[in-house]
Design a protein around this motif. Structure first.
Motif, PDB file in Angstrom:
ATOM      1  N   VAL A 148       0.878  -1.175   0.000  1.00  0.00           N
ATOM      2  CA  VAL A 148       0.000   0.000   0.000  1.00  0.00           C
ATOM      3  C   VAL A 148       0.915   1.224   0.000  1.00  0.00           C
ATOM      4  CG1 VAL A 148      -1.761   1.291   1.249  1.00  0.00           C
ATOM      5  CG2 VAL A 148      -1.847  -1.218   1.206  1.00  0.00           C
ATOM      6  N   VAL A 149       0.855   1.981  -1.072  1.00  0.00           N
ATOM      7  CA  VAL A 149       1.809   3.074  -1.269  1.00  0.00           C
ATOM      8  C   VAL A 149       1.140   4.187  -2.073  1.00  0.00           C
ATOM      9  CG1 VAL A 149       2.746   1.956  -3.367  1.00  0.00           C
ATOM     10  CG2 VAL A 149       4.185   3.518  -2.086  1.00  0.00           C
ATOM     11  N   GLY A 150       1.648   5.412  -1.934  1.00  0.00           N
ATOM     12  CA  GLY A 150       1.092   6.517  -2.713  1.00  0.00           C
ATOM     13  C   GLY A 150       1.400   6.336  -4.197  1.00  0.00           C
ATOM     14  N   ARG A 151       0.453   6.711  -5.034  1.00  0.00           N
ATOM     15  CA  ARG A 151       0.679   6.625  -6.489  1.00  0.00           C
ATOM     16  C   ARG A 151       1.898   7.466  -6.881  1.00  0.00           C
ATOM     17  NH1 ARG A 151      -4.311   8.377  -8.668  1.00  0.00           N
ATOM     18  NH2 ARG A 151      -5.005   6.227  -8.553  1.00  0.00           N
ATOM     19  N   ALA A 206      -3.521   6.726  -2.077  1.00  0.00           N
ATOM     20  CA  ALA A 206      -2.911   5.434  -1.771  1.00  0.00           C
ATOM     21  C   ALA A 206      -3.435   4.397  -2.756  1.00  0.00           C
ATOM     22  CB  ALA A 206      -3.265   5.025  -0.347  1.00  0.00           C
ATOM     23  N   VAL A 207      -2.557   3.513  -3.192  1.00  0.00           N
ATOM     24  CA  VAL A 207      -2.976   2.458  -4.118  1.00  0.00           C
ATOM     25  C   VAL A 207      -2.473   1.107  -3.609  1.00  0.00           C
ATOM     26  CG1 VAL A 207      -2.895   4.039  -6.086  1.00  0.00           C
ATOM     27  CG2 VAL A 207      -0.914   2.588  -5.621  1.00  0.00           C
ATOM     28  N   LEU A 208      -3.128   0.062  -4.069  1.00  0.00           N
ATOM     29  CA  LEU A 208      -2.598  -1.277  -3.833  1.00  0.00           C
ATOM     30  C   LEU A 208      -1.707  -1.577  -5.029  1.00  0.00           C
ATOM     31  CD1 LEU A 208      -2.810  -3.846  -1.951  1.00  0.00           C
ATOM     32  CD2 LEU A 208      -4.193  -4.788  -3.804  1.00  0.00           C
ATOM     33  N   ALA A 209      -0.415  -1.753  -4.759  1.00  0.00           N
ATOM     34  CA  ALA A 209       0.529  -2.072  -5.833  1.00  0.00           C
ATOM     35  C   ALA A 209       0.862  -3.548  -5.759  1.00  0.00           C
ATOM     36  CB  ALA A 209       1.792  -1.245  -5.663  1.00  0.00           C
ATOM     37  N   GLY A 210       1.114  -4.146  -6.906  1.00  0.00           N
ATOM     38  CA  GLY A 210       1.457  -5.566  -6.940  1.00  0.00           C
ATOM     39  C   GLY A 210       2.360  -5.837  -8.128  1.00  0.00           C
ATOM     40  N   GLY A 218      16.522   1.783 -17.694  1.00  0.00           N
ATOM     41  CA  GLY A 218      16.393   0.604 -18.554  1.00  0.00           C
ATOM     42  C   GLY A 218      15.999  -0.684 -17.856  1.00  0.00           C
ATOM     43  N   LEU A 219      15.415  -0.578 -16.660  1.00  0.00           N
ATOM     44  CA  LEU A 219      14.939  -1.794 -15.989  1.00  0.00           C
ATOM     45  C   LEU A 219      13.518  -2.105 -16.444  1.00  0.00           C
ATOM     46  CD1 LEU A 219      16.070  -1.304 -12.254  1.00  0.00           C
ATOM     47  CD2 LEU A 219      16.918  -2.988 -13.902  1.00  0.00           C
ATOM     48  N   PRO A 220      13.142  -3.383 -16.502  1.00  0.00           N
ATOM     49  CA  PRO A 220      11.765  -3.707 -16.891  1.00  0.00           C
ATOM     50  C   PRO A 220      10.774  -3.267 -15.811  1.00  0.00           C
ATOM     51  CG  PRO A 220      12.923  -5.685 -16.159  1.00  0.00           C
ATOM     52  CD  PRO A 220      13.943  -4.584 -16.186  1.00  0.00           C
ATOM     53  N   GLN A 221       9.543  -2.992 -16.191  1.00  0.00           N
ATOM     54  CA  GLN A 221       8.517  -2.629 -15.199  1.00  0.00           C
ATOM     55  C   GLN A 221       8.148  -3.886 -14.414  1.00  0.00           C
ATOM     56  OE1 GLN A 221       7.918   0.227 -14.209  1.00  0.00           O
ATOM     57  NE2 GLN A 221       8.960   1.259 -15.884  1.00  0.00           N
ATOM     58  N   ALA A 222       8.315  -3.834 -13.099  1.00  0.00           N
ATOM     59  CA  ALA A 222       8.117  -5.034 -12.296  1.00  0.00           C
ATOM     60  C   ALA A 222       6.902  -4.932 -11.387  1.00  0.00           C
ATOM     61  CB  ALA A 222       9.361  -5.289 -11.451  1.00  0.00           C
ATOM     62  N   PHE A 223       6.295  -3.727 -11.315  1.00  0.00           N
ATOM     63  CA  PHE A 223       5.116  -3.574 -10.451  1.00  0.00           C
ATOM     64  C   PHE A 223       4.097  -2.691 -11.153  1.00  0.00           C
ATOM     65  CE2 PHE A 223       8.676  -0.876  -9.044  1.00  0.00           C
ATOM     66  CZ  PHE A 223       8.192   0.367  -9.429  1.00  0.00           C
ATOM     67  N   ARG A 224       2.874  -2.775 -10.679  1.00  0.00           N
ATOM     68  CA  ARG A 224       1.817  -1.943 -11.253  1.00  0.00           C
ATOM     69  C   ARG A 224       0.752  -1.658 -10.214  1.00  0.00           C
ATOM     70  NH1 ARG A 224      -2.903  -4.762 -12.780  1.00  0.00           N
ATOM     71  NH2 ARG A 224      -2.680  -7.014 -12.675  1.00  0.00           N
ATOM     72  N   GLU A 225      -0.103  -0.683 -10.527  1.00  0.00           N
ATOM     73  CA  GLU A 225      -1.195  -0.312  -9.618  1.00  0.00           C
ATOM     74  C   GLU A 225      -2.356  -1.282  -9.843  1.00  0.00           C
ATOM     75  OE1 GLU A 225      -2.112   3.913  -9.626  1.00  0.00           O
ATOM     76  OE2 GLU A 225      -4.229   3.474  -9.289  1.00  0.00           O
ATOM     77  N   PHE A 226      -2.854  -1.892  -8.770  1.00  0.00           N
ATOM     78  CA  PHE A 226      -4.001  -2.806  -8.874  1.00  0.00           C
ATOM     79  C   PHE A 226      -5.313  -2.109  -8.521  1.00  0.00           C
ATOM     80  CE2 PHE A 226      -2.768  -7.363  -9.435  1.00  0.00           C
ATOM     81  CZ  PHE A 226      -1.422  -7.140  -9.697  1.00  0.00           C
TER      82      PHE A 226
END
Ligand code: ATP
Ligand code: ZN
Length: 304
Positions: free
Chosen positions: A77-80, A199-203, A94-102
């Protein structure tokens, strides 16, 4: 770069939340409303899930996206603002996207804004050309400047961004704003919004391939149930058949009226889930339109 080790198979879900700070209490309250309970460790950094195999890790908010990226935690649980900043930084290097907002969670609302000294006569973003802008969100700011085709220098600061113009280390700032009082106290005025945050649920960007898939689906369903009912109340009343159309018109923020079984040809028993505020004034208005025995009930949970 060393090769990535795939996260080990796990049969428990691990959620990172802020240890202390603005998002700590509301995050716990949300997860508690989802039926989770924990046993706290002595160091209070790890809480072992008791009602379900879902544990908590208590950390600094800045660490949450990285913990998900590294597979140490499954959700957070983190701020957008923090999530987007770190996603921007990963993209930059240049790192791949490893997380996103759920899910957006409906608390911790604030805006990432550009603010300039009160004395500026704000004409638009072009005024920033060649200026120095202090921020703790360099990736989001750099992207915005690029989108606006503005060449300005970004001064990265980890805190007390709002005093930078007074200290002479920057001309303008880009910072989080909720009430605007801090800006005003520093003779600054907000002029552009870069991001509406909450706040968003990130995963993780990747799907779970073990027991966690089922737990994650259950968690998301429960969160949706809690969010949907946050401002909802069950409204019950009786009314004669010919009043129903007018009463429905007075309830535009409610689900369609449901008629409960009743005998005889007296008033109908009706109920509906109302998603807006039910004030005394509204109840009196419904009463004048023919609703009798009005009752407003708190709804605790629903799988509807
Ligand atoms: P930590 O010790 O965990 O690093 P912090 O000082 O970075 O804490 P807080 O000030 O508790 O974090 O803010 C956490 C989040 O709360 C922010 O990232 C933001 O999403 C949200 N927030 C809501 N309103 C504000 C505000 N007025 N100022 C700063 N953050 C806000
Ligand atoms: Zn922080």
């Amino acid at each position: 770069m060393s090769p990535r080790v795939a996260p080990a198979t796990r049969d428990r879900l691990r959620i990172a939340i802020q240890k202390s700070g603005r998002l700590a209490e509301p995050a716990r309250a949300l997860l508690t409303a989802c039926g989770l309970s924990w046993r706290e460790s002595r160091d209070k950094l790890f809480c072992y899930g008791e009602s379900l195999p879902i544990d908590l890790l208590l950390v600094r908010d800045d660490d949450i996206p990285g913990l998900i990226a590294d597979g140490v935690c499954d959700f957070g649980v983190v701020g957008r603002n923090e999530l987007d900043e770190q996603a921007g930084e990963r993209a930059r290097i240049g790192l791949p996207q490893a997380f996103r907002e759920f899910r957006a969670l409906g608390f911790g609302q604030c805006r990432l804004m550009l603010a300039v000294p009160d004395s500026w006569d704000w004409q638009g973003p072009q005024q920033l050309q060649g200026q120095r802008i202090a921020t703790s969100y360099p990736a989001i700011l750099a992207q915005w400047l690029q989108d606006q085709a503005i060449d300005a220098s970004v001064v990265e600061l980890s805190g007390s961004v709002e005093i930078a113009p007074r200290l002479g280390t920057a001309d303008a700032i880009c910072d989080l704003v909720s009430s605007g009082a801090t800006l005003a106290a520093n003779q600054l005025k907000p002029v552009e919004t870069l991001l509406d945050s909450e706040a968003v649920l990130a995963g993780p960007s990747r799907e779970f391939e073990d027991e966690r898939a089922g737990l994650a689906a259950m968690l998301l369903r429960r969160i949706d149930g809690v969010l949907k009912l946050k401002d909802s109340k069950l409204l019950m009343f009786r009314a004669h058949r010919d009043m129903v159309a007018e009463l429905s018109r007075l309830l535009p923020d409610a689900d369609p009226l449901v008629q409960l079984p009743a005998s005889g040809d007296g008033p109908l028993s009706l109920q509906t889930m109302c998603h807006g505020a039910i004030t005394w004034q509204r109840l009196e208005e419904l009463e004048r339109a023919g609703a009798q025995g009005l009752m407003v009930l708190k709804v605790e949970r629903s799988l509807a």
